[in-house]
Design an enzyme around this catalytic site. Sequence first.
Site, PDB file in Angstrom:
ATOM      1  N   LEU A  26       0.808  -1.208   0.000  1.00 43.49           N
ATOM      2  CA  LEU A  26       0.000   0.000   0.000  1.00 43.49           C
ATOM      3  C   LEU A  26       0.844   1.262   0.000  1.00 43.49           C
ATOM      4  O   LEU A  26       0.383   2.317  -0.415  1.00 43.49           O
ATOM      5  CB  LEU A  26      -0.930   0.016   1.221  1.00 43.49           C
ATOM      6  CG  LEU A  26      -1.897  -1.167   1.334  1.00 43.49           C
ATOM      7  CD1 LEU A  26      -2.706  -1.050   2.619  1.00 43.49           C
ATOM      8  CD2 LEU A  26      -2.807  -1.232   0.126  1.00 43.49           C
ATOM      9  N   GLY A  27       2.067   1.170   0.480  1.00 41.39           N
ATOM     10  CA  GLY A  27       2.922   2.350   0.539  1.00 41.39           C
ATOM     11  C   GLY A  27       4.342   1.955   0.844  1.00 41.39           C
ATOM     12  O   GLY A  27       4.611   0.862   1.341  1.00 41.39           O
ATOM     13  N   THR A  28       5.266   2.844   0.521  1.00 45.59           N
ATOM     14  CA  THR A  28       6.672   2.545   0.754  1.00 45.59           C
ATOM     15  C   THR A  28       7.420   3.809   1.136  1.00 45.59           C
ATOM     16  O   THR A  28       7.099   4.899   0.659  1.00 45.59           O
ATOM     17  CB  THR A  28       7.308   1.902  -0.498  1.00 45.59           C
ATOM     18  OG1 THR A  28       8.662   1.572  -0.230  1.00 45.59           O
ATOM     19  CG2 THR A  28       7.232   2.824  -1.696  1.00 45.59           C
ATOM     20  N   GLY A  29       8.405   3.657   2.039  1.00 40.05           N
ATOM     21  CA  GLY A  29       9.197   4.791   2.495  1.00 40.05           C
ATOM     22  C   GLY A  29      10.654   4.411   2.592  1.00 40.05           C
ATOM     23  O   GLY A  29      11.076   3.355   2.105  1.00 40.05           O
ATOM     24  N   ALA A  30      11.449   5.266   3.208  1.00 44.90           N
ATOM     25  CA  ALA A  30      12.894   5.070   3.232  1.00 44.90           C
ATOM     26  C   ALA A  30      13.283   3.758   3.900  1.00 44.90           C
ATOM     27  O   ALA A  30      14.163   3.043   3.421  1.00 44.90           O
ATOM     28  CB  ALA A  30      13.555   6.252   3.955  1.00 44.90           C
ATOM     29  N   PHE A  31      12.658   3.412   5.008  1.00 45.93           N
ATOM     30  CA  PHE A  31      13.000   2.191   5.737  1.00 45.93           C
ATOM     31  C   PHE A  31      11.752   1.410   6.142  1.00 45.93           C
ATOM     32  O   PHE A  31      11.770   0.679   7.121  1.00 45.93           O
ATOM     33  CB  PHE A  31      13.823   2.528   6.985  1.00 45.93           C
ATOM     34  CG  PHE A  31      15.179   3.082   6.663  1.00 45.93           C
ATOM     35  CD1 PHE A  31      16.227   2.240   6.312  1.00 45.93           C
ATOM     36  CD2 PHE A  31      15.401   4.447   6.687  1.00 45.93           C
ATOM     37  CE1 PHE A  31      17.474   2.752   6.005  1.00 45.93           C
ATOM     38  CE2 PHE A  31      16.649   4.971   6.382  1.00 45.93           C
ATOM     39  CZ  PHE A  31      17.695   4.116   6.036  1.00 45.93           C
ATOM     40  N   LYS A  49       2.576  -2.287   9.040  1.00 48.41           N
ATOM     41  CA  LYS A  49       3.702  -1.393   8.785  1.00 48.41           C
ATOM     42  C   LYS A  49       4.973  -2.139   9.138  1.00 48.41           C
ATOM     43  O   LYS A  49       5.182  -2.533  10.284  1.00 48.41           O
ATOM     44  CB  LYS A  49       3.593  -0.110   9.598  1.00 48.41           C
ATOM     45  CG  LYS A  49       4.716   0.863   9.256  1.00 48.41           C
ATOM     46  CD  LYS A  49       4.458   2.218   9.828  1.00 48.41           C
ATOM     47  CE  LYS A  49       5.557   3.182   9.437  1.00 48.41           C
ATOM     48  NZ  LYS A  49       5.620   3.409   7.996  1.00 48.41           N
ATOM     49  N   ASP A 141       2.129  16.228  10.849  1.00 50.80           N
ATOM     50  CA  ASP A 141       2.038  16.075   9.393  1.00 50.80           C
ATOM     51  C   ASP A 141       0.589  15.866   8.964  1.00 50.80           C
ATOM     52  O   ASP A 141       0.292  15.006   8.142  1.00 50.80           O
ATOM     53  CB  ASP A 141       2.907  14.909   8.930  1.00 50.80           C
ATOM     54  CG  ASP A 141       3.145  14.928   7.416  1.00 50.80           C
ATOM     55  OD1 ASP A 141       3.032  16.022   6.813  1.00 50.80           O
ATOM     56  OD2 ASP A 141       3.420  13.869   6.841  1.00 50.80           O
TER      57      ASP A 141
END
Length: 374
Positions: A26-31, A49, A141
């Site tokens: 569903l989503g991806t980030g730095a780590f 997550k 945020d």
Amino acid sequence: MPGAVEGPRWKQAEDIRDIYDFRDVLGTGAFSEVILAEDKRTQKLVAIKCIAKKALEGKEGSMENEIAVLHKIKHPNIVALDDIYESGGHLYLIMQLVSGGELFDRIVEKGFYTERDASRLIFQVLDAVKYLHDLGIVHRDLKPENLLYYSLDEDSKIMISDFGLSKMEDPGSVLSTACGTPGYVAPEVLAQKPYSKAVDCWSIGVIAYILLCGYPPFYDENDAKLFEQILKAEYEFDSPYWDDISDSAKDFIRHLMEKDPEKRFTCEQALQHPWIAGDTALDKNIHQSVSEQIKKNFAKSKWKQAFNATAVVRHMRKLQLGTSQEGQGQTASHGELLTPTAGGPAAGCCCRDCCVEPGSELPPAPPPSSRAMD
């Protein structure tokens, strides 16, 4: 923050896939990544997550306390942390899964939309953020893509996702928190001054502004000029887009988008404003104007976010689970917490074979002068 919290000791798992069937990224980030998964024991859909432990080196103590606080958060408009596992080089946070899709999509799809609808949405956000603030948690945020609908029901509540673990970041890196979505950041954050809960109230004001006109209050192609606008709190209620909006709504926004954080409304004060607590929010249909501007300024082709709520809706409709009852473990989804990266799967992610385009920052909208209505 509340005082030191005991626990929770996360569970150990030799292989997380023995417990959960991973369905989609569903989503991806730095780590980290957010995965749509099914609990093999209960068939309940959840959002997991996955956080690479190397991203947390040196922060283990604060991480335990922060996750313990997250574990205690129980609010009807905030996604819940259900469980925590440790397996291999990752921590797995088992979150509720929202099934109702994105805020902007729902507004565009509606045939009728009023100030009162926007007021009800903002009331839910204010109530949830006040709850967080009372616990000593600052979201930092808040933005429309972190507001997701609980279910596909027409009267579904809104849910706040993507919060809390930002506290694990270096508190000195204020600009790194803001760089992904500069249009929502309070002036004191851009000025690199110490900031407080008031930054969330500013962001709620920006969200309320967008909900009433369909475009953001600040714009410039040049980031430095954009930041200058925000630092000066320079925004307008442009004609014709604001002609049918009540003075009460504008007054509400002015109190939240106040440059001085000491004078800015708190969540508690905002909840008492007549536009929220009274009957000053108009019932006039503003759907055509607002939806046109949302489609122009927040088009899918331009807005690639870190969390893919559309994938959840697709799965829910396929499985006919979109209208699960709240009391039966209906799930809501947690968005991406870490800053997205470009160019492929997340570094150190738990599913490197998954092909997902990472999120990118929200592009600014055209200035009011170029937003002539069709």
